[in-house]
Design a protein around this motif. Sequence first.
Motif, PDB file in Angstrom:
ATOM      1  N   PRO A   1      94.882  90.311 100.923  1.00  0.00           N
ATOM      2  CA  PRO A   1      95.779  91.306 100.349  1.00  0.00           C
ATOM      3  C   PRO A   1      95.050  92.631 100.197  1.00  0.00           C
ATOM      4  CG  PRO A   1      95.903  89.249  99.138  1.00  0.00           C
ATOM      5  CD  PRO A   1      94.763  89.138 100.087  1.00  0.00           C
TER       6      PRO A   1
ATOM      7  N   LEU B   1      93.007  93.627  96.351  1.00  0.00           N
ATOM      8  CA  LEU B   1      92.169  92.741  95.563  1.00  0.00           C
ATOM      9  C   LEU B   1      91.317  93.586  94.629  1.00  0.00           C
ATOM     10  CD1 LEU B   1      90.908  90.070  98.090  1.00  0.00           C
ATOM     11  CD2 LEU B   1      92.443  89.735  96.172  1.00  0.00           C
TER      12      LEU B   1
ATOM     13  N   LEU C   1      85.941  78.753  87.081  1.00  0.00           N
ATOM     14  CA  LEU C   1      87.122  79.585  87.309  1.00  0.00           C
ATOM     15  C   LEU C   1      88.373  78.913  86.765  1.00  0.00           C
ATOM     16  CD1 LEU C   1      86.501  81.016  90.904  1.00  0.00           C
ATOM     17  CD2 LEU C   1      86.288  82.187  88.712  1.00  0.00           C
TER      18      LEU C   1
ATOM     19  N   PRO D   1     100.480  88.529  80.496  1.00  0.00           N
ATOM     20  CA  PRO D   1     100.596  89.395  81.686  1.00  0.00           C
ATOM     21  C   PRO D   1      99.879  90.723  81.510  1.00  0.00           C
ATOM     22  CG  PRO D   1     102.700  89.238  80.524  1.00  0.00           C
ATOM     23  CD  PRO D   1     101.790  88.243  79.897  1.00  0.00           C
TER      24      PRO D   1
ATOM     25  N   ARG E   1      96.268  89.925  82.229  1.00  0.00           N
ATOM     26  CA  ARG E   1      96.081  89.714  83.678  1.00  0.00           C
ATOM     27  C   ARG E   1      96.127  91.045  84.431  1.00  0.00           C
ATOM     28  NH1 ARG E   1      96.289  84.289  85.029  1.00  0.00           N
ATOM     29  NH2 ARG E   1      97.884  83.063  83.965  1.00  0.00           N
TER      30      ARG E   1
ATOM     31  N   THR F   1      93.083  92.721  86.412  1.00  0.00           N
ATOM     32  CA  THR F   1      93.230  92.877  87.854  1.00  0.00           C
ATOM     33  C   THR F   1      92.939  94.310  88.289  1.00  0.00           C
ATOM     34  OG1 THR F   1      94.889  91.123  87.827  1.00  0.00           O
ATOM     35  CG2 THR F   1      94.827  92.493  89.786  1.00  0.00           C
TER      36      THR F   1
ATOM     37  N   MET G   1      88.813  84.708  91.222  1.00  0.00           N
ATOM     38  CA  MET G   1      90.012  83.855  91.303  1.00  0.00           C
ATOM     39  C   MET G   1      90.961  84.368  92.380  1.00  0.00           C
ATOM     40  SD  MET G   1      91.145  83.446  87.353  1.00  0.00           S
ATOM     41  CE  MET G   1      89.927  83.264  86.062  1.00  0.00           C
ATOM     42  N   GLN G   2      91.147  85.658  92.376  1.00  0.00           N
ATOM     43  CA  GLN G   2      92.080  86.249  93.345  1.00  0.00           C
ATOM     44  C   GLN G   2      91.583  86.029  94.770  1.00  0.00           C
ATOM     45  OE1 GLN G   2      94.782  88.696  92.684  1.00  0.00           O
ATOM     46  NE2 GLN G   2      94.845  88.227  90.502  1.00  0.00           N
TER      47      GLN G   2
ATOM     48  N   ARG H   1      92.313  82.526  95.776  1.00  0.00           N
ATOM     49  CA  ARG H   1      93.739  82.330  96.060  1.00  0.00           C
ATOM     50  C   ARG H   1      94.131  82.993  97.368  1.00  0.00           C
ATOM     51  NH1 ARG H   1      94.910  83.632  90.486  1.00  0.00           N
ATOM     52  NH2 ARG H   1      95.089  81.718  89.302  1.00  0.00           N
TER      53      ARG H   1
ATOM     54  N   LEU I   1     105.969  89.102  85.784  1.00  0.00           N
ATOM     55  CA  LEU I   1     104.731  89.878  85.904  1.00  0.00           C
ATOM     56  C   LEU I   1     103.506  88.967  85.848  1.00  0.00           C
ATOM     57  CD1 LEU I   1     103.262  92.589  86.057  1.00  0.00           C
ATOM     58  CD2 LEU I   1     103.477  92.758  83.566  1.00  0.00           C
ATOM     59  N   ASP I   2     103.560  87.997  84.978  1.00  0.00           N
ATOM     60  CA  ASP I   2     102.439  87.056  84.883  1.00  0.00           C
ATOM     61  C   ASP I   2     102.236  86.312  86.205  1.00  0.00           C
ATOM     62  OD1 ASP I   2     100.416  85.844  83.242  1.00  0.00           O
ATOM     63  OD2 ASP I   2     101.624  84.010  83.282  1.00  0.00           O
TER      64      ASP I   2
ATOM     65  N   MET J   1     100.777  88.664  88.849  1.00  0.00           N
ATOM     66  CA  MET J   1      99.348  88.950  88.683  1.00  0.00           C
ATOM     67  C   MET J   1      98.471  87.754  89.039  1.00  0.00           C
ATOM     68  SD  MET J   1      98.923  92.074  87.957  1.00  0.00           S
ATOM     69  CE  MET J   1     100.398  92.693  88.762  1.00  0.00           C
ATOM     70  N   ARG J   2      99.057  86.592  89.081  1.00  0.00           N
ATOM     71  CA  ARG J   2      98.302  85.401  89.506  1.00  0.00           C
ATOM     72  C   ARG J   2      98.204  85.301  91.012  1.00  0.00           C
ATOM     73  NH1 ARG J   2      98.185  80.672  86.031  1.00  0.00           N
ATOM     74  NH2 ARG J   2      98.209  79.481  87.956  1.00  0.00           N
TER      75      ARG J   2
ATOM     76  N   PRO K   1      97.892  87.039  94.652  1.00  0.00           N
ATOM     77  CA  PRO K   1      97.543  88.271  95.374  1.00  0.00           C
ATOM     78  C   PRO K   1      98.606  88.706  96.377  1.00  0.00           C
ATOM     79  CG  PRO K   1      95.703  86.731  95.372  1.00  0.00           C
ATOM     80  CD  PRO K   1      96.877  85.989  94.821  1.00  0.00           C
TER      81      PRO K   1
ATOM     82  N   ARG L   1     101.410  90.196  94.524  1.00  0.00           N
ATOM     83  CA  ARG L   1     100.975  91.465  93.931  1.00  0.00           C
ATOM     84  C   ARG L   1     100.989  92.585  94.964  1.00  0.00           C
ATOM     85  NH1 ARG L   1      96.104  93.392  92.923  1.00  0.00           N
ATOM     86  NH2 ARG L   1      95.055  91.441  93.395  1.00  0.00           N
TER      87      ARG L   1
END
Lengths: 187, 230
Positions: A105, A108, A124, A140, A143, A147, B17-18, B21, B52-53, B56-57, B59, B62
């Motif tokens: 993506p 990131l 993790l 959220p 997060r 992010t 984590m991202q 994933r 939204l949660d 954000m988990r 990618p 997102r």
Amino acid sequence: MSLSSEAADPAHVGPTIERLLIRFGDVVRRAGAKYGLDRDDLDEVLQEVRIRLWRQGGATDGDGEAKLTTLTPAYIYRAASSAALDLLRRRRSEKQRSTGGLEAPPHLPAGAGADDRLYTRESLAAIEAAIDALAPARRPVVRMYLTGYPREEIASLLGWSDDKVRNLLYRGLEDLRQRLAAGGMRP
Amino acid sequence: MTRTWTDEQLKTAVAAMQAKRAATADPATVSLDDLLALVERRGSEAVRLATLDAVMRDPRARAEFDLLRALTAGMPRDDERPASVSSEASSSRGGAWWSHRVTLLAAAAVLAVVIVPAGWRMRTSASRQEPLRNVGAATQLLAPATSVSLGEARRFTWYAMSGVHRYRFELLSVEGLPVFTARTTDTVLVLPTDVPLTANTEYRWWVVTERTDGTQRPSPFRRLFVRSTP
């Protein structure tokens, strides 16, 4: 065989559309730069803007100009969001058809991929579980912040005040740290 | 000394984590309708927070969210504008109406691709001549001219470009609807006989070069008026 070597004249797409293209060209490039598009992509963007303006105008002259000047933001937004959804549906469909080869993506967080060796799968998972355990209103926000989104964007997206976001974020991060500590997770 | 997680350490962990994933081939987990509702601030807050949660988990979701978010950037919110928005009303709110229009169109363009109907057949001329080489930003359209007779209007040629994998040809009606689209490695394309062209009618056409590195370069549009007389 006689082939015309006449170059395509940009004026043929209509002076109105060309004027509009010049006016929003800078904005297109800024938007493209924001999302990491290169110059080639931006050139294509401008061409796509041209075809969309042209289609929305219905013609390049006369009626087309009249229509362009009466387009409302709401109308344009609906057309644009519809096009966006169509595009995303096609992309999803294409990815489902393809096997693997999924590209990374474009957004990131900084450091993604470089530091993941610092964390085991188990660590993790534990961090993820700690985030999952946060209160629904905090989770959220935490997060999004972790992010890489700034607080102002979180507030804008959710229609909240900056104070509310700051409060939820502060409490959420504190809660997260306590959960990690309680679980024996050290940085 | 007790060590606690700093924001940066937590961000690094989330980035890890991202990345993990992103390495999986799982499809995006959030529906596009929910994504759009989120960026448009529609629906209950509880639902939007849950969406939204989930975004954000994930990618992939997102990335889609960011695109849709860009689309709505600069637009008046539903609670800030009347149901029927006029350009005058928008421009009176401190920002030029044009800036809204421009932002949306820019974002739309970032997202836009030309829809190519599937299943249309393409035929290329067997008698093609080796075209001129031209290394430039976009291919130049050669023929037909902007006003030709019905008999001359079915053969399209353009310059060859270095590093091009193939060309996407599009013939459109004046309303912008596709009349014929095709992909070809050739620089000459003859419309199939089952693609109708109407005399005294105006069309548009263009060619998009698709390069081996994945980039695409569109040509400018060209008009095509089909005369009834030679």
